[in-house]
Design a protein around this motif. Structure first.
Motif, PDB file in Angstrom:
ATOM      1  N   MET A  55      13.578  -9.112  -0.712  1.00 22.91           N
ATOM      2  CA  MET A  55      14.734  -9.236  -1.608  1.00 22.91           C
ATOM      3  C   MET A  55      14.393  -8.800  -3.026  1.00 22.91           C
ATOM      4  O   MET A  55      15.214  -8.181  -3.707  1.00 22.91           O
ATOM      5  CB  MET A  55      15.285 -10.657  -1.580  1.00 22.91           C
ATOM      6  CG  MET A  55      16.026 -10.972  -0.299  1.00 22.91           C
ATOM      7  SD  MET A  55      16.949 -12.519  -0.334  1.00 22.91           S
ATOM      8  CE  MET A  55      15.656 -13.704  -0.491  1.00 22.91           C
ATOM      9  N   MET A  56      13.176  -9.091  -3.492  1.00 27.30           N
ATOM     10  CA  MET A  56      12.786  -8.645  -4.835  1.00 27.30           C
ATOM     11  C   MET A  56      12.692  -7.122  -4.898  1.00 27.30           C
ATOM     12  O   MET A  56      13.070  -6.514  -5.897  1.00 27.30           O
ATOM     13  CB  MET A  56      11.464  -9.288  -5.247  1.00 27.30           C
ATOM     14  CG  MET A  56      11.611 -10.743  -5.630  1.00 27.30           C
ATOM     15  SD  MET A  56      10.163 -11.467  -6.409  1.00 27.30           S
ATOM     16  CE  MET A  56       8.930 -11.321  -5.156  1.00 27.30           C
ATOM     17  N   ALA A  57      12.202  -6.503  -3.835  1.00 25.01           N
ATOM     18  CA  ALA A  57      12.144  -5.040  -3.800  1.00 25.01           C
ATOM     19  C   ALA A  57      13.547  -4.442  -3.802  1.00 25.01           C
ATOM     20  O   ALA A  57      13.814  -3.459  -4.511  1.00 25.01           O
ATOM     21  CB  ALA A  57      11.373  -4.576  -2.578  1.00 25.01           C
ATOM     22  N   MET A  58      14.448  -5.018  -3.038  1.00 28.33           N
ATOM     23  CA  MET A  58      15.828  -4.531  -3.023  1.00 28.33           C
ATOM     24  C   MET A  58      16.500  -4.747  -4.376  1.00 28.33           C
ATOM     25  O   MET A  58      17.262  -3.902  -4.845  1.00 28.33           O
ATOM     26  CB  MET A  58      16.631  -5.228  -1.911  1.00 28.33           C
ATOM     27  CG  MET A  58      16.222  -4.814  -0.522  1.00 28.33           C
ATOM     28  SD  MET A  58      16.377  -3.040  -0.222  1.00 28.33           S
ATOM     29  CE  MET A  58      18.120  -2.815  -0.401  1.00 28.33           C
ATOM     30  N   LEU A  71       1.850  -1.791   4.774  1.00 27.29           N
ATOM     31  CA  LEU A  71       1.188  -0.769   3.962  1.00 27.29           C
ATOM     32  C   LEU A  71       2.196   0.266   3.461  1.00 27.29           C
ATOM     33  O   LEU A  71       2.164   0.667   2.292  1.00 27.29           O
ATOM     34  CB  LEU A  71       0.070  -0.093   4.754  1.00 27.29           C
ATOM     35  CG  LEU A  71      -0.658   1.039   4.042  1.00 27.29           C
ATOM     36  CD1 LEU A  71      -1.390   0.503   2.807  1.00 27.29           C
ATOM     37  CD2 LEU A  71      -1.617   1.737   4.986  1.00 27.29           C
ATOM     38  N   MET A  72       3.094   0.702   4.324  1.00 30.47           N
ATOM     39  CA  MET A  72       4.072   1.715   3.926  1.00 30.47           C
ATOM     40  C   MET A  72       5.077   1.148   2.924  1.00 30.47           C
ATOM     41  O   MET A  72       5.503   1.840   2.002  1.00 30.47           O
ATOM     42  CB  MET A  72       4.809   2.270   5.150  1.00 30.47           C
ATOM     43  CG  MET A  72       3.953   3.172   5.999  1.00 30.47           C
ATOM     44  SD  MET A  72       3.387   4.654   5.141  1.00 30.47           S
ATOM     45  CE  MET A  72       1.708   4.240   4.757  1.00 30.47           C
ATOM     46  N   PHE A  73       5.441  -0.118   3.087  1.00 31.12           N
ATOM     47  CA  PHE A  73       6.350  -0.758   2.137  1.00 31.12           C
ATOM     48  C   PHE A  73       5.696  -0.850   0.766  1.00 31.12           C
ATOM     49  O   PHE A  73       6.306  -0.525  -0.253  1.00 31.12           O
ATOM     50  CB  PHE A  73       6.740  -2.146   2.648  1.00 31.12           C
ATOM     51  CG  PHE A  73       7.800  -2.824   1.831  1.00 31.12           C
ATOM     52  CD1 PHE A  73       9.098  -2.380   1.858  1.00 31.12           C
ATOM     53  CD2 PHE A  73       7.483  -3.911   1.035  1.00 31.12           C
ATOM     54  CE1 PHE A  73      10.078  -2.996   1.112  1.00 31.12           C
ATOM     55  CE2 PHE A  73       8.446  -4.534   0.278  1.00 31.12           C
ATOM     56  CZ  PHE A  73       9.755  -4.077   0.323  1.00 31.12           C
ATOM     57  N   GLN A  74       4.435  -1.247   0.743  1.00 30.10           N
ATOM     58  CA  GLN A  74       3.712  -1.334  -0.524  1.00 30.10           C
ATOM     59  C   GLN A  74       3.521   0.051  -1.139  1.00 30.10           C
ATOM     60  O   GLN A  74       3.638   0.217  -2.352  1.00 30.10           O
ATOM     61  CB  GLN A  74       2.360  -2.024  -0.317  1.00 30.10           C
ATOM     62  CG  GLN A  74       2.494  -3.487  -0.005  1.00 30.10           C
ATOM     63  CD  GLN A  74       1.176  -4.123   0.423  1.00 30.10           C
ATOM     64  OE1 GLN A  74       0.256  -3.446   0.881  1.00 30.10           O
ATOM     65  NE2 GLN A  74       1.094  -5.435   0.278  1.00 30.10           N
ATOM     66  N   SER A  75       3.259   1.048  -0.314  1.00 34.83           N
ATOM     67  CA  SER A  75       3.113   2.420  -0.809  1.00 34.83           C
ATOM     68  C   SER A  75       4.423   2.925  -1.399  1.00 34.83           C
ATOM     69  O   SER A  75       4.430   3.570  -2.446  1.00 34.83           O
ATOM     70  CB  SER A  75       2.671   3.354   0.319  1.00 34.83           C
ATOM     71  OG  SER A  75       1.449   2.950   0.850  1.00 34.83           O
ATOM     72  N   ALA A  76       5.523   2.632  -0.726  1.00 33.46           N
ATOM     73  CA  ALA A  76       6.830   3.057  -1.233  1.00 33.46           C
ATOM     74  C   ALA A  76       7.147   2.388  -2.566  1.00 33.46           C
ATOM     75  O   ALA A  76       7.683   3.027  -3.477  1.00 33.46           O
ATOM     76  CB  ALA A  76       7.919   2.734  -0.205  1.00 33.46           C
ATOM     77  N   LEU A  77       6.798   1.118  -2.704  1.00 38.64           N
ATOM     78  CA  LEU A  77       7.017   0.441  -3.986  1.00 38.64           C
ATOM     79  C   LEU A  77       6.153   1.043  -5.090  1.00 38.64           C
ATOM     80  O   LEU A  77       6.620   1.216  -6.225  1.00 38.64           O
ATOM     81  CB  LEU A  77       6.730  -1.054  -3.856  1.00 38.64           C
ATOM     82  CG  LEU A  77       7.808  -1.884  -3.177  1.00 38.64           C
ATOM     83  CD1 LEU A  77       7.339  -3.327  -3.026  1.00 38.64           C
ATOM     84  CD2 LEU A  77       9.099  -1.836  -3.945  1.00 38.64           C
TER      85      LEU A  77
END
Length: 120
Positions: free
Chosen positions: A31-34, A90-96
């Motif tokens: 939710m924080m990323a969104m 890992l991909m979520f963190q990379s995208a952020l």
């Protein structure tokens, strides 16, 4: 061979069991990323006329607004495949990380072309 025989049966994957605390932690991170993405979009749409006026590129206003949407739509299947291969976390963190670096690049841009490239 009969359907469901040992030779053709796929091994069942165990579904991880998360505690309530872990689920809340995961959901709050998502939710924080969104929220970050939504704030970025709303800030840009509100400030875009001023930004483009300062950089001098009124004819490219539409590109600034739609560059991120276009690249996000085109790269979604690639991110999905990469997350299957390397893991979703890992991909979520990379995208952020890429999002943060691109936001810094957009904030430091000196021309409309740089702004469009950073938004893309």
């Amino acid at each position: 061979m009969a359907r469901g025989s040992a030779a053709t049966a796929e091994p069942e994957q165990e579904i991880p069991q998360y505690t309530h605390r872990q689920v809340l932690k995961i959901l709050s991170g998502l939710m924080m990323a969104m929220l970050t993405a939504m704030i970025s979009t709303s800030v840009i749409s509100t400030a875009l006329p001023t930004i483009v006026g300062e950089l001098g590129g009124q004819e490219q206003l539409a590109w600034v607004a739609s560059a991120s949407l276009l690249t996000m739509t085109a790269s979604t299947p690639l991110w999905g495949k990469l997350s299957d291969v390397f893991g979703r976390k890992l991909m979520f963190q990379s995208a952020l990380l890429i999002f943060v670096l691109a936001s810094v690049g957009a904030g430091l841009s000196q021309s409309v072309g740089q702004l469009i490239a950073a938004r893309a």
